[in-house]
Write an enzyme that holds these catalytic residues in place. Structure first.
Site, short mmCIF file in Angstrom:
data_model
loop_
_atom_site.label_atom_id
_atom_site.label_comp_id
_atom_site.label_asym_id
_atom_site.label_seq_id
_atom_site.Cartn_x
_atom_site.Cartn_y
_atom_site.Cartn_z
N GLU A 116 0.66 -1.49 0.04
CA GLU A 116 -0.22 -0.37 -0.22
C GLU A 116 0.90 1.31 -0.02
O GLU A 116 2.06 1.68 1.32
CB GLU A 116 -0.74 -0.12 1.11
N CYS A 117 0.43 2.35 -1.23
CA CYS A 117 1.76 3.14 -1.40
C CYS A 117 2.95 2.86 -1.17
O CYS A 117 3.63 2.25 -1.62
CB CYS A 117 0.57 4.83 0.05
#
Length: 435
Positions: A325-326
């Site tokens: 995530e990110c």
């Protein structure tokens, strides 16, 4: 459960410092305190946890269904009897569509509001500002104010005279204090784990709050909170697997406590590992979660973390489900180009190269719909906030279809190869069903 929302007219008013001081002061006084942070903030909750000694939950009135917010408050009520929530931005600031404000959260959880006002550039005008905030919405209760950055006894007298004439209760007055400033970075504050003098800072903030604020009166106001309707059993984002290995260190610090708690409540076992310490995920895990953070600040160390790399490759070979995530998404890629133009090899599990050499801000709430084969049930709400740019995306399936807070189509995002996937989206909740 008693409670307060610490809010402000705008960002930069000092509400984080005041909240940290209150959390430590109340905890030191023996109150059974837990804390929350309004909105999608990834950084402040770690400061809250350091001040209170307990995990901090996010309460996001745009991205979370009301039942989930109430369920999370009930979950925290099992750990404490006083809920101290810090707002984000200004009290009435929300998403692009105007919803999801701290005021919405105050109404949802019946939290009395204490307004922290930066008085450094005003005197009697403070009365007009505060009266405007008190009367703007009838469904919330602005109980009073804490005046911050007051310059002198004379300045305080002018502020008090204007406010008390209108019946505004003043819970505290804090003077200007350079020692109450926290260092910042492009995503907000420098992380709690990187603040070498954090304990001293929190202790000082607590001492200032004890000296300058009426804690007994604030606790009494918190007791006026009525219990909101009990939340029914609420569905949550399902866990990635039965045993999820979660990366957690200064490079991977942006995981939501409510998300991890929901996975545990669903029966998943969680284990934690540090890529910066060159640790591999648990070999028995059937899922690996790489949350966001600041991998660009540690790209060299991550590139040289041989055991981490081997452990992630082994997870991929055995078919474990891996989601980045990110920042975690960038680490799953082939490389990261740092701000100085230096390239660093990453895990190479997704065909992705990202760069900080030419920064561009991407910010906002998102609604994401999983695409076929993604492994996610959706649609979901999410938040995106990063400055990196994509230099290269190779052959892989896309993960999500994305719109912003007002429904504008942002196209497809994220990548997937077999059981390995990632995106810039910080997933928050299942999206509410449209009426």
């Amino acid at each position: 459960m008693s409670g307060l929302l610490i809010a402000a007219p705008a960002s930069g008013s000092g509400k984080t410092t005041v909240t940290l001081g209150l959390a430590r002061a109340f905890a030191d006084a023996g109150l059974d305190l837990v804390s929350g942070k309004a909105g999608p903030d990834y950084i402040d909750p770690a400061f809250h946890a350091a001040a209170s000694g307990r995990p901090c939950f996010n309460y996001d009135p745009w991205a979370m269904r009301p039942d989930l917010i109430r369920a999370n408050a009930a979950l925290q009520a099992g750990e404490g009897s006083f809920l101290l929530v810090e707002a984000m931005m200004g009290l009435f600031d929300g998403a692009m569509d105007g919803t999801g404000t701290p005021a919405d959260l105050a109404a949802m959880l019946d939290l009395p509001v204490v307004l922290v006002v930066d008085c450094s550039r005003m005197s009697q005008s403070v009365a007009a500002l505060v009266h405007g905030y008190r009367g703007y919405r009838s469904d919330i209760h602005v109980a009073g104010v804490i005046l911050n950055k007051v310059g002198s006894d004379r300045h305080e007298a002018m502020l008090r005279g204007a406010l008390e004439a209108g019946g505004v209760e003043i819970f505290g007055v804090l003077g200007r204090d350079a020692a109450l400033a926290l260092p910042e970075r492009h995503l907000g504050l420098v992380q709690a784990g990187e603040h070498t003098a954090l304990e001293g800072f929190i202790a000082h903030a607590a001492a200032v709050v004890r000296r300058s604020c009426d804690l007994q009166r604030l606790a009494a106001v918190a007791e006026t909170r009525r219990a909101p309707p009990a939340a029914p059993a609420v569905s949550r984002l399902p866990p990635l697997g039965a045993h999820i290995a979660v990366a957690r260190d200064r490079a991977f610090a942006f995981s939501y406590e409510h998300l991890l708690a929901g996975w545990r409540a669903a029966g998943a076992a969680l284990s934690f590992f540090s890529p910066l310490a060159d640790e591999a995920p648990d070999a028995g895990a059937d899922a690996v979660y790489l949350p966001g953070g600041y991998p660009e600040l540690h790209a060299g160390a991550l590139a040289n973390a041989a055991q981490f790399r081997l452990g992630m490759q082994a997870a991929a070979r055995r078919g474990a489900r891996v989601y980045g995530e990110c920042g975690g998404y960038m680490v799953l890629g082939e490389g990261i180009v740092a701000a100085d133009g230096t390239g660093h090899a990453m895990l190479g599990l997704l065909p992705l190269v990202t760069s900080f050499a030419e920064r561009r801000r991407h910010l906002g709430y998102r609604r994401v719909t999983p695409l076929a084969g993604s492994g996610f049930a959706g649609p979901m709400t999410a938040h995106e906030f990063h400055y990196s740019t994509v230099l290269h995306e190779g052959d892989a399936d896309r993960l999500f279809a994305v719109t912003d807070a007002v429904g504008e189509n942002l196209g497809q995002a994220g990548l997937r190869r077999d059981t390995i996937s990632g995106s810039y989206m910080h997933l928050i909740d299942l999206a509410p069903v449209a009426a």
